[in-house]
Design an enzyme around this catalytic site. Structure first.
Site, mmCIF file in Angstrom:
data_model
loop_
_atom_site.group_PDB
_atom_site.id
_atom_site.type_symbol
_atom_site.label_atom_id
_atom_site.label_comp_id
_atom_site.label_asym_id
_atom_site.label_seq_id
_atom_site.Cartn_x
_atom_site.Cartn_y
_atom_site.Cartn_z
ATOM 1 N N HIS A 164 -47.667 -58.338 -35.439
ATOM 2 C CA HIS A 164 -47.274 -59.724 -35.180
ATOM 3 C C HIS A 164 -48.401 -60.510 -34.532
ATOM 4 C CE1 HIS A 164 -43.612 -57.307 -35.376
ATOM 5 N NE2 HIS A 164 -43.144 -58.337 -36.038
ATOM 6 N N LEU A 176 -43.480 -78.620 -37.158
ATOM 7 C CA LEU A 176 -44.082 -77.986 -35.982
ATOM 8 C C LEU A 176 -44.811 -76.706 -36.363
ATOM 9 C CD1 LEU A 176 -44.447 -78.094 -32.913
ATOM 10 C CD2 LEU A 176 -42.421 -76.643 -32.702
ATOM 11 N N GLU A 212 -41.042 -50.340 -35.574
ATOM 12 C CA GLU A 212 -41.885 -50.968 -34.575
ATOM 13 C C GLU A 212 -41.815 -50.145 -33.299
ATOM 14 O OE1 GLU A 212 -40.678 -52.383 -31.668
ATOM 15 O OE2 GLU A 212 -42.473 -53.397 -30.978
ATOM 16 N N CYS A 245 -44.989 -53.005 -38.990
ATOM 17 C CA CYS A 245 -44.135 -53.833 -39.852
ATOM 18 C C CYS A 245 -44.972 -54.248 -41.063
ATOM 19 C CB CYS A 245 -43.593 -55.036 -39.085
ATOM 20 S SG CYS A 245 -42.181 -55.831 -39.895
HETATM 21 N N1 GLN Z 1 -41.009 -54.130 -46.531
HETATM 22 C C1 GLN Z 1 -41.002 -55.318 -45.748
HETATM 23 C C2 GLN Z 1 -42.412 -55.828 -45.573
HETATM 24 O O1 GLN Z 1 -43.294 -55.075 -45.445
HETATM 25 C C3 GLN Z 1 -40.399 -55.086 -44.394
HETATM 26 C C4 GLN Z 1 -40.437 -56.321 -43.551
HETATM 27 C C5 GLN Z 1 -39.684 -56.239 -42.258
HETATM 28 O O2 GLN Z 1 -39.455 -55.182 -41.740
HETATM 29 N N2 GLN Z 1 -39.322 -57.334 -41.696
HETATM 30 O O3 GLN Z 1 -42.660 -56.999 -45.527
HETATM 31 ZN ZN ZN Z 2 -40.396 -54.588 -39.791
#
Ligand code: GLN
Ligand code: ZN
Length: 757
Positions: free
Chosen positions: A696, A17, A667, A728
C-alpha cells in the site's frame, strides 16, 4: 422535526479529491492547488446540504486522507519518526498516511485497518510512552469557520475520545487508561474553543460503543466523558454511534451529560428494544438513524415511520438522521447516465438521501402522513415486483447438502499429492495476482468502453500485457505466476459484470482508503454465471510458460461484501447463489488445464458482526461453507489458494483454516507480524504466505528487510508450509517500485533457501 447527517462523502462527485491528491503526490500541482480543490468540494457539498433543507450540516467530515489520522494530528498523537522528517504539515500527514521515501528519510506508513464492518480503512494512531495528548491542531475550527463564512452554522464532527483511545495502538508500556486525563483535557479544550467560535453542537463519533464492551471499557468511557462534559460550557454535545446498538452501555450512555444521543436503527438490532425497555431521558435529543448510510436502496418510508412512531412514545425530541456517515455511499445519481429509470428509481446515493430526509421531515410534519404524495409514491415503489428472479438458481441453493461443502481427500493427503505434482522449491515465491494498472492499461480500457478501439484491438493489447507480465515474472524468477489481471477494473466489479443478476454503475465511487475508491456493483436479482469469466485469460497466460499459472477469482463472500447487497433476500442466500457461479468457473478453469486456482476472499473478515455473540449465526455459519462449496469439487492435485487482506483474523483463525484451502496468502507486514504467533498457537494447517512487504506504500523494501520478515516467519511456521509473497495485489503500484521490490523478494527467498539447505 429536524434532520441531520453524520457526514458526507468528501472525495467529490467525480473523485476530484483523489485526482488532485495523486497529482500532488506526483508533484504535478502545488499545495495551494490541492487545497483549492478541497475547498471547492467542501463548498459544493455545503451548498447541496443547505439547499436540501438539512438542519444539522456536518463540518470537519472532510479529510485529505482519513478522519482518524486527522484526529491523531489534532491530538498530537503522531510518532516522532514522522514529525522529525522536517516536512511541511500536510506532507508530514501524508508521510504518516503513505510512508515516505526521499531525501529527508525513509519511513513506513502507519498501520491501516478496516473501519468496523465497512470497506473503508482508517489509519491506526500509534501512541508511545512519550506521547503527550493535547489539542494541537486547528482543522475542525478552520473548517467550521470556513462553513460559517459560507453561510452555515455547522455541527463539527470529531472522532470521540473513547473511540480514539480504543482504536489507537499502544507501542510502549502505557495503556489507554494512562491517557484519560490528557485526552479529556484536550477534548474539553476543544469544546471550550468551539463555544467561543459560536458552535451550537459538536458531534463526537463513538462507534466503538457498539462493540462488545467489558466493565473496564465502560469505566474508560464514563471516566472520559464525566471529565469532558463537566465543563462543556454552552456548546451542546452529541455522542453519535453507528454500525450497531449500544446494548452493553445504554444506561451509562444515557445518564452521562450528553445533549444528544445518536443511535442506529438500521444496523442496531437492539436499538429500538433498548429505548423501549429503558426509556429515553427527558431533555436530551435522540438522533435517530433511520436512513441507511451504507446501502443504496430507497428508504422505505412506511417502515421508517413505524420506527419513529415507536420512538415518539418515549421522547418527543427526535432528529431524523442517517444510520452512519454517508461516506459509505456514492455521491450522486446525477452522473449515472446509463442506468435506466426502472433501476434508478430504487436507488438513493448521498445526495438523494438528503432528499429522503427532507421528504421524511415533510411527511412527519403533515397532519396525515399516509396521504402525502411523497408517502404514496414511496409505498408504490416498494410494492413493485422486481425483475431478476431465477427459480433454477433458487432450487439449486435449496437442494445443497452437507457433502457439497466437503472437499475430499482431506488436506494432508492433498498436500502430499500436490508437493509431488508441483515440485516447487522450499519457500515458493508468488504474487497476489494483479500487476500495476498503469495509465496505459486504464486508458486502453476506457478507449474500449467508449468504443474508440475495437474488442479485438483491446484483446490484442491485453494479451501483449499478459505476455510481458509472464516474461517479467520468469525473468525475476518467481515460482508460481499470475497473468496480471489487466482485464479487470476491480476484483469485484469485473465479476459483477460477468454475472447475471448484477447491475453496475458508472460513477458510484466509494472511498476505500486515502485516494483509493471502489465502485461496488449492485446485487439486483438472483445470481448466475452468464459465461466463463476468466478462462480465456488464464489459459492464454498458461500457454506462455511451463511454470504453474494461477487462475484468479474472487470468492463469493468478498463479491457479496463488496457489493451493494439486496435487502429482500438474506445475505446467506445471496452468498450461496454467487458460490454456485464461482464454482462453475473453478471447475471450468480446472478442466482447461489450470492447476493452481486462487479464490480471493479479501473481504472475508469485513462483515464479521462487530459483536462476538452474532458471529456464528449471522455470518460464519454461511460464509465459510460458501467458500468451501466453491472448491469442494476439484481434483486433489489442483491447488486452491485463497488470499485475505488485513490479517485481523486472529479470533477466527480456526474458521480460516476450516475454509480448507491449500494455501493462503495475507497481509501481515503492516500489523507487525503478530498474526504469526496466532498461526503457531493454533497449529495452522493451511500453507501460508504472510506478506513480506507492504504494497500500500510506494516504498521499495530492501532484500534484507524482506529476509528479516521471513526470518520472523520461519521462527513460527514450518519451512514446508511457508510461501513468500507481497501482502496484496500490485495494481495500485507503479512498475518502477514493483520490479525492484519483486527482485528483492526473489533474491531474499533464494538466500533464505540456501541458508536452510
Ligand atoms: N487478486 C487480487 C489482486 O491481486 C487481490 C486483491 C485484494 O486482495 N484486494 O489484485
Ligand atoms: Zn489483498
Amino acid at each position: 422535526m429536524n434532520t441531520s447527517i453524520i457526514g458526507y462523502p468528501r472525495i467529490g462527485n467525480l473523485r476530484e479529491l483523489k485526482f488532485a491528491s495523486e497529482k500532488y503526490f506526483r508533484k504535478e500541482i502545488t499545495l495551494s492547488e490541492l487545497e483549492d480543490t478541497a475547498k471547492e468540494i467542501r463548498s459544493y457539498n455545503l451548498n447541496l446540504q443547505k439547499n436540501s433543507g438539512l438542519d444539522f450540516i456536518p463540518s470537519n467530515d472532510f479529510s485529505f486522507y482519513d478522519g482518524v489520522l486527522d484526529t491523531a494530528f489534532l491530538l498530537n498523537a503522531v510518532p516522532a519518526r514522522y514529525t522529525s522528517l522536517g516536512l511541511s504539515e500536510l506532507d508530514t500527514y501524508f508521510a504518516a498516511a503513505r510512508g515516505y521515501q526521499g531525501e529527508k528519510g525513509d519511513v513506513k506508513a502507519l498501520a491501516m485497518k478496516k473501519w468496523y464492518n465497512t470497506n473503508y480503512h482508517y489509519m491506526v494512531p500509534e501512541i508511545d510512552d512519550t506521547t503527550e495528548i493535547r489539542l494541537a491542531g486547528t482543522k475542525p475550527f478552520d473548517l467550521f469557520s470556513e462553513a460559517f463564512e459560507n453561510g452555515a452554522k455547522t455541527k463539527p464532527v470529531i472522532i470521540g475520545a473513547y473511540t480514539f483511545l480504543k482504536l489507537a495502538r499502544y507501542v510502549g508500556s502505557k495503556k489507554a487508561t494512562d491517557f484519560v486525563q490528557q485526552t479529556a483535557e484536550a477534548y474539553s479544550e476543544l469544546l471550550a474553543k468551539f463555544s467561543s467560535f459560536g458552535a451550537e453542537w459538536v458531534q463526537f463519533d463513538e462507534p466503538s460503543l457498539v462493540k462488545d464492551m467489558t466493565a473496564e471499557d465502560i469505566a474508560l468511557f464514563t471516566s472520559l466523558y464525566e471529565k469532558i462534559l463537566s465543563n462543556k460550557g454552552i456548546v451542546k454535545v452529541l455522542a453519535q454511534t453507528y454500525f450497531g446498538d449500544v446494548r452493553d452501555c445504554y444506561k451509562e450512555f444515557t445518564s452521562l451529560d450528553f445533549d444528544g444521543i445518536g443511535l442506529d436503527f438500521v444496523e442496531g438490532k437492539k436499538s429500538l428494544e433498548l429505548v423501549k425497555a429503558n426509556g429515553f431521558p427527558k431533555g436530551k435529543v435522540l438522533f435517530a438513524g433511520v436512513v441507511n448510510g451504507k446501502n443504496i436502496w430507497r428508504n422505505n418510508y412506511a417502515s421508517t415511520l413505524k420506527i419513529i412512531d415507536e420512538l415518539k412514545k418515549h421522547t418527543d425530541n427526535i432528529v431524523i438522521n442517517t444510520s452512519c456517515s454517508l461516506l459509505h455511499v456514492p455521491c450522486t445519481l446525477a452522473n449515472e447516465t446509463k442506468l435506466t429509470d426502472s433501476y434508478k428509481k430504487h436507488f438513493a446515493y448521498a445526495e438523494e438521501k438528503l432528499g429522503e430526509l427532507a421528504e421524511i421531515k415533510k411527511i412527519l410534519e403533515s397532519g396525515s402522513p399516509a396521504e402525502t404524495d411523497e408517502y404514496i409514491r414511496n409505498t408504490a415503489l416498494h410494492s413493485e415486483v422486481r425483475s431478476g428472479r431465477n427459480d433454477a438458481v433458487r432450487e439449486k441453493v435449496a437442494n445443497l447438502t452437507e457433502q457439497d461443502f466437503v472437499r475430499l481427500p482431506e488436506f494432508a493427503e492433498r498436500e502430499k499429492i500436490q508437493k509431488e505434482r508441483f515440485n516447487l522449491p522450499l519457500f515458493p515465491t508468488t504474487t497476489i495476482g494483479s500487476f500495476p494498472q498503469t495509465a496505459e492499461v486504464k486508458s486502453k480500457r476506457k478507449a474500449f468502453r467508449t468504443g474508440e478501439i475495437s474488442e479485438s484491438d483491446y484483446e490484442k493489447f491485453l494479451k501483449a500485457k499478459i505476455a510481458d507480465c509472464v516474461a517479467l515474472q520468469e525473468e525475476i524468477g518467481l515460482d508460481v505466476l499470475v497473468h496480471g489481471e489487466f482485464e479487470r477494473n476491480d476484483m469485484v466489479e469485473y465479476f459483477g459484470e460477468c454475472l447475471d443478476g448484477y447491475i453496475f454503475t458508472e460513477k458510484a465511487w466509494v472511498q476505500s482508503y486515502g485516494t483509493r475508491c471502489v465502485k461496488p456493483p449492485v446485487v439486483w436479482g438472483d445470481i448466475s454465471r452468464a459465461k466463463p469469466m476468466t478462462v480465456k485469460w488464464s489459459v492464454f497466460a498458461q500457454s506462455l510458460t511451463d511454470k504453474p499459472m494461477k487462475g484468479m477469482l474472487t470468492g463469493p463472500v468478498t463479491i457479496l461484501n463488496w457489493s451493494f447487497p439486496r435487502e429482500d433476500i438474506s445475505l446467506k442466500e445471496s452468498a450461496l447463489q454467487i458460490a454456485l457461479a464461482i464454482r462453475e468457473e473453478v471447475l471450468d478453469l480446472e478442466a482447461n488445464g489450470i492447476s493452481v486456482i486462487q479464490v480471493d476472499e479479501a473481504a472475508l473478515r469485513e462483515k464479521l458482526p462487530l459483536r462476538k455473540s452474532d458471529w456464528r449465526e449471522d455470518y460464519l455459519d454461511w460464509a465459510i461453507p460458501a467458500f468451501r462449496y466453491v472448491h469442494s469439487g476439484v481434483k486433489p492435485e489442483t491447488q486452491i489458494h485463497t488470499h485475505m487482506c488485513y490479517s485481523e483474523f486472529a479470533d477466527i483463525i480456526r474458521d480460516i483454516d476450516d475454509m480448507d484451502a491449500d494455501v493462503i496468502t495475507f497481509e501481515a507486514s503492516r500489523s507487525d507480524l503478530t498474526i504469526l504467533d496466532v498461526l503457531k498457537e493454533n497449529n495452522f494447517r493451511t500453507e501460508v504466505g504472510p506478506g513480506v512487504y507492504d504494497i500500500h506504500s510506494p516504498r521499495v523494501p530492501s532484500k534484507d528487510e524482506i529476509k528479516d520478515a521471513v526470518a520472523k516467519m520461519r521462527a513460527r511456521i514450518p519451512a514446508e508450509k511457508l510461501w513468500i509473497n507481497p501482502d496484496c495485489g500490485l495494481k495500485t503500484r507503479g512498475n518502477e517500485e514493483t520490479v525492484p521490490s519483486l527482485k528483492n523478494l526473489v533474491d531474499a527467498a533464494k538466500e533464505v533457501r540456501n541458508e536452510n539447505c
